[in-house]
Scaffold this active site. Structure first.
Site, short mmCIF file in Angstrom:
data_model
loop_
_atom_site.label_atom_id
_atom_site.label_comp_id
_atom_site.label_asym_id
_atom_site.label_seq_id
_atom_site.Cartn_x
_atom_site.Cartn_y
_atom_site.Cartn_z
N LYS A 23 32.80 -10.37 0.39
CA LYS A 23 31.38 -10.17 0.64
C LYS A 23 30.73 -11.47 1.12
O LYS A 23 29.90 -11.47 2.04
CB LYS A 23 30.70 -9.69 -0.63
CG LYS A 23 29.17 -9.71 -0.56
CD LYS A 23 28.56 -9.51 -1.93
CE LYS A 23 27.04 -9.58 -1.87
NZ LYS A 23 26.54 -10.94 -1.55
N ASN A 24 31.08 -12.59 0.48
CA ASN A 24 30.44 -13.86 0.80
C ASN A 24 30.92 -14.45 2.13
O ASN A 24 30.46 -15.51 2.53
CB ASN A 24 30.69 -14.87 -0.32
CG ASN A 24 29.92 -14.51 -1.58
OD1 ASN A 24 28.94 -13.78 -1.53
ND2 ASN A 24 30.36 -15.01 -2.72
N ARG A 93 19.96 -11.50 0.31
CA ARG A 93 19.80 -12.91 0.61
C ARG A 93 20.55 -13.35 1.87
O ARG A 93 20.06 -14.16 2.65
CB ARG A 93 20.30 -13.72 -0.59
CG ARG A 93 20.32 -15.23 -0.41
CD ARG A 93 18.95 -15.81 -0.43
NE ARG A 93 18.95 -17.23 -0.15
CZ ARG A 93 17.87 -18.01 -0.24
NH1 ARG A 93 16.73 -17.49 -0.61
NH2 ARG A 93 17.94 -19.29 0.04
N ASP A 117 19.45 -11.23 -5.06
CA ASP A 117 19.61 -11.21 -6.50
C ASP A 117 18.62 -12.12 -7.21
O ASP A 117 18.27 -13.19 -6.72
CB ASP A 117 21.03 -11.65 -6.88
CG ASP A 117 22.07 -10.64 -6.44
OD1 ASP A 117 21.73 -9.45 -6.38
OD2 ASP A 117 23.21 -11.05 -6.16
N ASP A 305 29.25 -17.31 -9.53
CA ASP A 305 29.34 -15.85 -9.44
C ASP A 305 30.21 -15.25 -10.54
O ASP A 305 30.15 -14.04 -10.79
CB ASP A 305 29.90 -15.42 -8.07
CG ASP A 305 28.84 -15.41 -6.99
OD1 ASP A 305 27.65 -15.61 -7.31
OD2 ASP A 305 29.19 -15.21 -5.81
#
Length: 419
Positions: A23-24, A93, A117, A305
């Site tokens: 995802k990042n 974000r 978030d 995370d």
């Protein structure tokens, strides 16, 4: 209609789970497609909510975006639009990562301040100061980041903190700037290396990925490319911690275990047998985990995370653990929900002290962000009875096939709709 999870504890997780793309990383790779006219293809994309959200942001900038299975095809026009409006970017974000590519390609960008978030302050000062050193003007106006440049030129830029987002935006702006740019104290995460690799495949000249110094030789033009996203180390580690918490035996595939060196060492300290494999790793926990101290830091330190998972592990470990949060000041909101589940925990500033208990107690809890949501599900797996986890849309933003994967390992979880 909203949804929540019902998680029934008491089962030992066993089996194999395949991790998708990070995802990042994927969202930044999609943004990088703005840097070249034509069709860029990103493969191994995770089936998470943020990918179609980013697709909507790119469509609003004039791109054609096709999503099919684990592949995203992005066709960027000769003249992209430069205004990413509030409706598109408010939900997550990572949408701010279009700022650097738009400044590089259009010499202008208007990007609404992003949402995401609730884990603490994440200002854009370093993004803006880096762009200014490259020759852009940048201000916050009417709820938007506005940046303009008549010309972009190389610069020596030192970040006051190794911010991942600032590193990415400055890097993507610098690849089309005139001359050489050096970014010191750059973020070193594997996702930064992934972005560097894709940019180089597009014709950029970037060196130093994975180190604290990135050197970029600006080029006049980039070309589209096809690139495969690296495996998601955070999702992979979540399954590893779940194996330890439930005294399970889980093989995790689809990720480079070298990206999780410190995390896997912490699981070993907790008493797990951890075996690196060609495309992942295996975690076997035979006895109750032992207490372990954690301190979050930028890569290669322990990831922020994974802080909720560390707290979950500490909550059922034998002994007392201290968790220190050095990155986001509001991430300890998760501890309040863990106390609902019977965790013996207290916080003081950026420290949390957790005295492990043999079994947590089920209760209704609420997710405040992606990782907190996943951490609460893991806690539910080691609680008596059935735990209700609410606001699970957060989890859908970061964990593909979460219910299916957990059930495949023997976990008991149900997605339930509520009015």
């Amino acid at each position: 209609m909203s949804e929540h999870f019902l998680v029934t504890g008491g089962n030992r997780l066993e089996g194999e789970v395949l991790v998708g793309g990070a995802k990042n990383s994927v969202l930044k790779l999609m943004a990088a497609a703005l840097l070249a006219e034509g069709t860029t293809v990103v493969t191994n994309c995770p089936d998470i909510l943020d990918v179609p959200l980013m697709a909507d942001v790119l469509r609003g900038l004039g791109c054609e975006v096709e999503l099919e299975d684990s592949e995203v095809r992005i066709t960027t026009p000769a003249e992209p639009k430069y205004h990413a409006d509030f409706d598109a970017v408010k939900q997550f974000r990572a949408s701010v990562c279009v700022l650097g590519p738009l400044v590089a390609r259009c010499r202008r960008a208007v990007v609404a301040l992003p949402g995401g978030d609730a884990i603490g302050s994440r200002p854009l000062d370093m993004h803006q100061s880096g762009l200014r050193l490259l020759g852009a003007r940048s201000e916050i106006e009417h709820g938007c980041v506005v940046a303009e440049a008549d010309d972009l030129h190389g610069a020596n830029i030192r970040l006051v903190f190794p911010s991942v987002g600032a590193t990415e935006n400055i890097l993507m702006a610098a690849v089309l700037a005139r001359g050489e740019t050096v970014i010191d104290n750059a973020a070193r995460e594997p996702e930064i290396v992934d972005l560097c690799n894709m940019l180089n495949e597009m014709g950029a000249k970037v060196s130093g990925g994975g180190s604290s110094t990135l050197t970029i030789q600006g080029v006049r033009k980039l070309e589209p490319a096809t690139h495969r996203v690296i495996g998601d180390r955070i999702v992979a580690a979540t399954w590893g911690v779940a194996a330890s918490m439930t005294r399970g035996d889980v093989r995790v595939r689809g990720v480079n275990h070298k990206h999780l060196g410190l995390v896997l060492d912490k699981l070993r300290t907790a008493g797990a047998e951890v075996t690196p494999e060609v495309d992942g790793f295996r975690v076997i926990q035979r006895e109750r985990p032992k207490a372990v101290n954690f301190a979050t830091l930028p890569y290669p330190g322990f990831p922020t995370d994974l802080q909720p998972m560390a707290i979950g592990l500490a909550a059922v470990a034998e002994g007392t653990s201290m968790i220190t949060e050095n990155v986001f000041e509001s991430r300890f909101r998760f501890v309040e929900e863990m106390i609902r589940l019977g965790a013996d925990a207290r916080t003081d500033g950026h420290h949390a002290v957790i005295r492990g208990v043999p079994v947590l107690s089920s209760a209704p809890v609420w997710s405040s962000d992606i990782r907190a949501g996943a951490g609460l599900v893991l806690a539910g797996l080691v609680a008596d009875g059935t735990t209700e986890v609410h606001d699970i849309f957060h989890i859908d933003r970061g964990y593909p096939r979460f219910v299916e994967n957990l059930r495949g390992l023997g976990g008991v979880i149900e997605r339930v709709g509520t009015e």
